[in-house]
Motif scaffolding. Structure first.
Motif, short mmCIF file in Angstrom:
data_model
loop_
_atom_site.label_atom_id
_atom_site.label_comp_id
_atom_site.label_asym_id
_atom_site.label_seq_id
_atom_site.Cartn_x
_atom_site.Cartn_y
_atom_site.Cartn_z
N GLN A 272 -0.54 0.90 -42.66
CA GLN A 272 -0.02 2.10 -41.99
C GLN A 272 1.10 2.76 -42.78
OE1 GLN A 272 -1.73 3.11 -39.41
NE2 GLN A 272 -2.91 1.20 -39.27
N GLU A 273 1.69 2.01 -43.71
CA GLU A 273 2.79 2.54 -44.52
C GLU A 273 2.31 3.25 -45.77
OE1 GLU A 273 5.97 2.46 -43.47
OE2 GLU A 273 5.06 1.64 -41.65
N MET A 274 0.99 3.29 -45.97
CA MET A 274 0.45 3.92 -47.17
C MET A 274 0.32 5.44 -47.01
SD MET A 274 0.09 1.37 -49.24
CE MET A 274 1.55 0.68 -48.42
N ASP A 275 0.36 6.12 -48.15
CA ASP A 275 0.13 7.57 -48.18
C ASP A 275 -1.30 7.91 -48.59
OD1 ASP A 275 2.96 8.52 -47.74
OD2 ASP A 275 3.25 7.29 -49.53
N LEU A 276 -1.97 6.96 -49.24
CA LEU A 276 -3.33 7.17 -49.71
C LEU A 276 -3.94 5.82 -50.03
CD1 LEU A 276 -3.42 7.86 -53.46
CD2 LEU A 276 -1.22 7.95 -52.28
N PHE A 277 -5.28 5.80 -50.21
CA PHE A 277 -5.99 4.56 -50.52
C PHE A 277 -6.93 4.78 -51.68
CE2 PHE A 277 -4.72 4.32 -46.12
CZ PHE A 277 -4.15 3.05 -46.05
N LEU A 278 -7.17 3.69 -52.41
CA LEU A 278 -8.03 3.74 -53.59
C LEU A 278 -9.15 2.72 -53.44
CD1 LEU A 278 -8.65 4.66 -56.52
CD2 LEU A 278 -7.03 2.89 -57.29
#
Length: 394
Positions: A272-278
């Motif tokens: 939930q603390e991420m700004d984007l995913f790879l």
């Protein structure tokens, strides 16, 4: 109700462990519905502490883990599978004797054809549920004797088009824990945070492209959750020199954190603390062949943008996953990553985030089981997509 107060035996190709897979999620959800659920690990070969059959509590009400060891050479499976099955039928009888109640449902995720359905006599519902690509004839043969097939991609279902059993698309599910955590609404200064969850010891990760993205974006902090050493993993992986060098290279980057395998609750809070995913797999080597990934549903629960290699299941759903068009290479993935980072606000608008979260919520494991139960209650005569299992047509 078909999936209530039943005795269900789940056949899994991976052992119960810290990295929680779809098989485990289904087992937990089924147990929560009042079923007696027995989760059968694959056989252990050289563990002296395991008896012929051990029944262990899982810590979850109604859910038990079965560990077992065969007393014949496992290698004969690869050279004389008929002989292997001859021995296995007697071993299965030992397993069934440890279960106090008659089995109502066999639910198999096993592509290794370890436990043919024909050995479970007297069971009316035999579900075959391949969630990985069937890569050999053994995986195709594992369907024999099932009464119904569910899978997470239309490509997998097509490989079983010869089967007399009806086939249905049910997308990967989502644990409710991912919706109980609140995502940060926007980037509030400091380095952007990018997330990647999955087993780093797999040889189908596109090592070169992933390292290129990490090195070219030194101002972004990359978080990796999942095994980065073979001893940490309850799922497949290798410890060959190429993978060891890849992980060492990752660790040498100051903008990388390797968190190792974590439980569902911890992962649900962390992403939930991420700004984007790879997502970065080599489709040519990928065990899913770039058709679908369980992690996508977890990422979507945050609402944040996903940047990925080509994934066919989401190719016709604009806004859910940003992917390269090419099926045979990821050469354009670093460029796509840069483009999205430079315009991140437009990819993480409130409307897009709500679309992603709504899609994930519609695919909770509880809802997938509702759909499966509905199908089992009134199985159709012909193959049809599983109703509203997702916004994607089967």
């Amino acid at each position: 109700m078909i999936l209530r107060e039943k005795t269900i035996l789940i056949l899994s190709p991976q052992s119960w462990g810290k990295m929680v897979l779809s098989k485990q999620h289904y087992a937990i959800e089924l147990a929560n519905r009042g079923n007696r659920v027995y989760f059968l690990n694959p056989p252990e070969v050289n563990n002296a502490r395991v008896k012929a059959v051990d029944m262990d509590p899982s810590g979850i009400k109604n859910l038990f883990i079965i560990r077992h060891k065969i007393n014949f050479p496992y290698r004969i499976k690869f050279h004389a599978i008929r002989l292997f099955h001859f021995f296995m039928q007697f071993h299965i009888r030992k397993i069934l004797r440890t279960i106090e109640h008659p089995i109502d449902i066999i639910w198999s995720f096993d592509l290794g054809n370890l436990y043919p359905f024909r050995f479970f006599t007297g069971v009316n519902i035999k579900i075959f549920h391949p969630v990985d690509e069937p890569l050999n004839q053994t995986a195709i043969d594992a369907e024999a004797g099932c009464t119904i097939i569910f899978s997470v991609t239309k490509e997998i279902l097509e490989k079983y088009s010869f089967s007399q059993a009806p086939r249905f698309f049910i997308n990967h599910g989502l644990s409710s824990e991912f919706l109980q955590k609140k995502s940060k609404s926007e980037q509030t200064g400091g380095a952007l945070q990018a997330g990647f969850s999955g087993n780093l010891t797999r040889n189908d990760i596109d090592h070169q492209i992933l390292l290129q993205i990490v090195k070219e974006n030194s101002a972004i902090h990359f978080h990796f959750w999942g095994s980065y050493h073979i001893t940490q993993s309850n799922i497949s992986g290798t410890n060959d020199p190429v993978i060891a060098a890849f992980i060492k290279n990752l660790q040498e980057n100051q903008n990388v954190s390797l968190h190792g395998p974590v439980g569902t609750s911890e992962l649900a809070a962390a992403i939930q603390e991420m700004d984007l995913f790879l997502i970065c797999y080599d489709v040519q080597k990928d065990q899913s062949k770039g058709t679908n990934y369980h992690k996508i549903m977890e990422y979507l629960s945050t609402g944040k943008v996903i940047i990925s290699n080509n994934v066919t299941t989401y190719s016709k759903e604009p806004g859910l996953v940003q992917m390269v068009k090419e099926r045979n290479n990821n050469h354009n993935l670093p460029g796509l990553f840069r483009e999205i980072i430079s315009n991140l606000a437009s990819y993480n608008t409130p409307a897009l985030q709500q679309q992603r979260r709504a899609f994930a919520e519609d695919n909770l494991y509880s809802k997938q089981l509702d759909r499966i139960e509905s199908i089992l209650s009134a199985p159709p005569q012909s193959t049809q997509p599983a109703g509203k299992s997702s916004l994607i047509e089967a």
